[in-house]
Write a protein that holds these residues in place. Structure first.
Motif, PDB file in Angstrom:
ATOM      1  N   GLN A  54       6.509  38.675  19.918  1.00 31.65           N
ATOM      2  CA  GLN A  54       8.079  38.609  19.599  1.00 31.65           C
ATOM      3  C   GLN A  54       8.745  37.843  20.517  1.00 31.65           C
ATOM      4  O   GLN A  54       8.352  37.996  21.680  1.00 31.65           O
ATOM      5  CB  GLN A  54       8.604  39.866  19.263  1.00 31.65           C
ATOM      6  CG  GLN A  54       7.960  40.658  17.943  1.00 31.65           C
ATOM      7  CD  GLN A  54       8.312  39.893  16.715  1.00 31.65           C
ATOM      8  OE1 GLN A  54       9.056  39.200  16.478  1.00 31.65           O
ATOM      9  NE2 GLN A  54       7.371  40.264  15.703  1.00 31.65           N
ATOM     10  N   SER A  55       9.766  37.529  20.193  1.00 31.06           N
ATOM     11  CA  SER A  55      10.848  36.502  21.366  1.00 31.06           C
ATOM     12  C   SER A  55      11.250  37.462  22.253  1.00 31.06           C
ATOM     13  O   SER A  55      11.483  38.662  22.177  1.00 31.06           O
ATOM     14  CB  SER A  55      11.961  35.826  20.753  1.00 31.06           C
ATOM     15  OG  SER A  55      12.735  35.280  21.472  1.00 31.06           O
ATOM     16  N   MET A  56      11.611  36.744  23.478  1.00 36.96           N
ATOM     17  CA  MET A  56      12.012  37.529  24.637  1.00 36.96           C
ATOM     18  C   MET A  56      13.708  37.736  24.196  1.00 36.96           C
ATOM     19  O   MET A  56      14.384  38.694  24.643  1.00 36.96           O
ATOM     20  CB  MET A  56      12.036  36.915  25.909  1.00 36.96           C
ATOM     21  CG  MET A  56      10.763  37.625  26.612  1.00 36.96           C
ATOM     22  SD  MET A  56      11.004  39.188  27.376  1.00 36.96           S
ATOM     23  CE  MET A  56      12.616  38.811  28.324  1.00 36.96           C
ATOM     24  N   LYS A  57      14.283  36.746  23.541  1.00 31.70           N
ATOM     25  CA  LYS A  57      15.782  36.684  23.261  1.00 31.70           C
ATOM     26  C   LYS A  57      16.179  37.956  22.563  1.00 31.70           C
ATOM     27  O   LYS A  57      15.641  38.427  21.488  1.00 31.70           O
ATOM     28  CB  LYS A  57      16.115  35.302  22.556  1.00 31.70           C
ATOM     29  CG  LYS A  57      15.541  34.263  23.343  1.00 31.70           C
ATOM     30  CD  LYS A  57      15.839  32.856  22.418  1.00 31.70           C
ATOM     31  CE  LYS A  57      15.507  31.600  23.223  1.00 31.70           C
ATOM     32  NZ  LYS A  57      15.660  30.537  22.399  1.00 31.70           N
ATOM     33  N   ASN A  94       4.474  40.245  28.881  1.00 30.96           N
ATOM     34  CA  ASN A  94       5.565  39.367  28.799  1.00 30.96           C
ATOM     35  C   ASN A  94       5.277  38.322  29.766  1.00 30.96           C
ATOM     36  O   ASN A  94       5.328  38.452  31.028  1.00 30.96           O
ATOM     37  CB  ASN A  94       6.800  40.580  29.209  1.00 30.96           C
ATOM     38  CG  ASN A  94       8.050  39.750  29.107  1.00 30.96           C
ATOM     39  OD1 ASN A  94       8.355  38.550  29.123  1.00 30.96           O
ATOM     40  ND2 ASN A  94       9.373  40.671  29.031  1.00 30.96           N
ATOM     41  N   ASP A  95       5.577  37.287  29.080  1.00 30.61           N
ATOM     42  CA  ASP A  95       5.381  36.028  29.816  1.00 30.61           C
ATOM     43  C   ASP A  95       6.666  35.201  30.319  1.00 30.61           C
ATOM     44  O   ASP A  95       6.817  34.110  30.645  1.00 30.61           O
ATOM     45  CB  ASP A  95       4.464  34.821  29.061  1.00 30.61           C
ATOM     46  CG  ASP A  95       4.985  34.425  27.754  1.00 30.61           C
ATOM     47  OD1 ASP A  95       6.091  34.729  27.600  1.00 30.61           O
ATOM     48  OD2 ASP A  95       4.191  33.773  27.185  1.00 30.61           O
ATOM     49  N   PHE A 101       3.258  43.208  21.750  1.00 30.14           N
ATOM     50  CA  PHE A 101       3.434  44.579  21.719  1.00 30.14           C
ATOM     51  C   PHE A 101       2.120  45.432  21.187  1.00 30.14           C
ATOM     52  O   PHE A 101       1.428  44.553  20.616  1.00 30.14           O
ATOM     53  CB  PHE A 101       4.401  45.065  20.733  1.00 30.14           C
ATOM     54  CG  PHE A 101       5.682  44.955  21.015  1.00 30.14           C
ATOM     55  CD1 PHE A 101       6.575  45.755  21.783  1.00 30.14           C
ATOM     56  CD2 PHE A 101       6.453  43.892  21.083  1.00 30.14           C
ATOM     57  CE1 PHE A 101       7.935  45.516  22.332  1.00 30.14           C
ATOM     58  CE2 PHE A 101       7.567  43.342  21.263  1.00 30.14           C
ATOM     59  CZ  PHE A 101       8.398  44.308  22.084  1.00 30.14           C
ATOM     60  N   ASP A 102       1.787  46.523  21.575  1.00 34.51           N
ATOM     61  CA  ASP A 102       0.494  46.952  21.046  1.00 34.51           C
ATOM     62  C   ASP A 102       0.931  47.898  19.715  1.00 34.51           C
ATOM     63  O   ASP A 102       1.610  48.910  19.895  1.00 34.51           O
ATOM     64  CB  ASP A 102       0.297  48.254  22.171  1.00 34.51           C
ATOM     65  CG  ASP A 102      -1.066  49.092  21.731  1.00 34.51           C
ATOM     66  OD1 ASP A 102      -1.954  48.574  20.893  1.00 34.51           O
ATOM     67  OD2 ASP A 102      -1.397  50.175  22.214  1.00 34.51           O
TER      68      ASP A 102
END
Length: 270
Positions: A54-57, A94-95, A101-102
């Motif tokens: 999923q996106s970091m935003k 997290n890059d 996510f697990d």
């Protein structure tokens, strides 16, 4: 009165505040991340992997997503069919642009997979928080496809599967088959390989005997009390017509106890 997702969630023990609902569409590429999308032939593993990234935003995806993710597949502009409920066990990587996510497939709502369809009020919205989604209407709960009985020679069940066989209407043919026979069966503890040979005879069918194991894990057998039934595997060794004399079943049970060594190295005490 309109049936809503709220009733479905609560009947499964899911508080809407502890959930979010995601509706995936078939796309070549994920518009938020640029990653490959999913399609009609995507495997469950591919859908799970796709969902886990999923996106970091925070405007796109919440910073602290809830524990339960209800994942659906888009049907037209205003419908969503349940794929699975997932348990979020936390972020594992997290890059800076993408979070992973697990996610683990949950037994929650398992009997409604591919059957439950809810209305989707906002065609462009792909994610909803649980309380909002709870107000969405249930459009359909399709009949489940029956699961064919594999035959006694191929019957192997873990404890969760045994419980499903005893209660899920998709397994009606299995219950009928197990009700029609008596015989000798095997329980293997997959934790250490020890085995237990048991029997169902007289007025007690294999379905009745296994129903007790599904209910409490030990079926009243002293040898199995205190063990974890989630590590058990159940199979049939030999089945008989209910009219078979009890002595024949007793002899067969004794033979398998001896042949498998379950008195000395297994879980049988006699």
């Amino acid at each position: 009165m309109t049936l809503t997702l709220d009733a479905i969630l609560r009947s499964a023990g899911i508080a809407p505040a502890d959930a979010q609902v995601i509706r995936h569409a078939f796309v070549r590429e994920h518009e938020d991340t640029g990653l490959p999308g999913i399609h009609a032939d995507s495997t469950d593993a591919e859908i799970l992997r796709y969902t886990s990234q999923q996106s970091m935003k925070p405007k796109i995806f919440p910073a602290n997503p809830p524990r339960i993710w209800i994942v659906c597949i888009r049907e037209g502009g205003d419908r969503a069919r349940l794929w699975s409920a997932l348990e979020n066990r936390g972020e594992v990587s997290n890059d800076g642009a993408l979070r992973t996510f697990d996610l683990v497939v949950s037994d929650l709502l398992a009997d409604l997979r591919n059957r439950l369809v809810i209305g989707w009020k906002s065609p462009r919205t792909w994610r909803l928080n649980g309380p909002t989604a709870a107000n969405y209407p249930v459009m359909e709960i399709a009949d489940a496809q029956p699961i064919p009985f594999p035959g006694f020679d191929r019957l192997v069940l873990d404890h969760a599967q045994l419980q499903a066989v005893m209660r899920d209407h998709r397994y009606a043919a299995w219950r009928t088959a197990l009700s029609s026979v008596v015989g000798v069966y095997l329980i293997t503890d997959m934790l250490d390989g020890r085995q237990y040979v048991g029997k169902a005879d007289g007025v007690e069918s294999i379905r009745q005997r296994w129903g007790a194991y599904a209910a409490n894990g030990h079926g009243g057998n002293v040898e199995l009390r205190g063990l974890d039934p989630t590590t058990f595997r159940y199979s049939t060794l030999r089945v008989f017509d209910p009219a078979t004399p009890t002595r024949v079943i007793d002899e067969t049970e004794s033979h398998f106890k001896f042949a498998l060594g379950t008195r000395k190295g297994g879980l049988n005490r006699n």
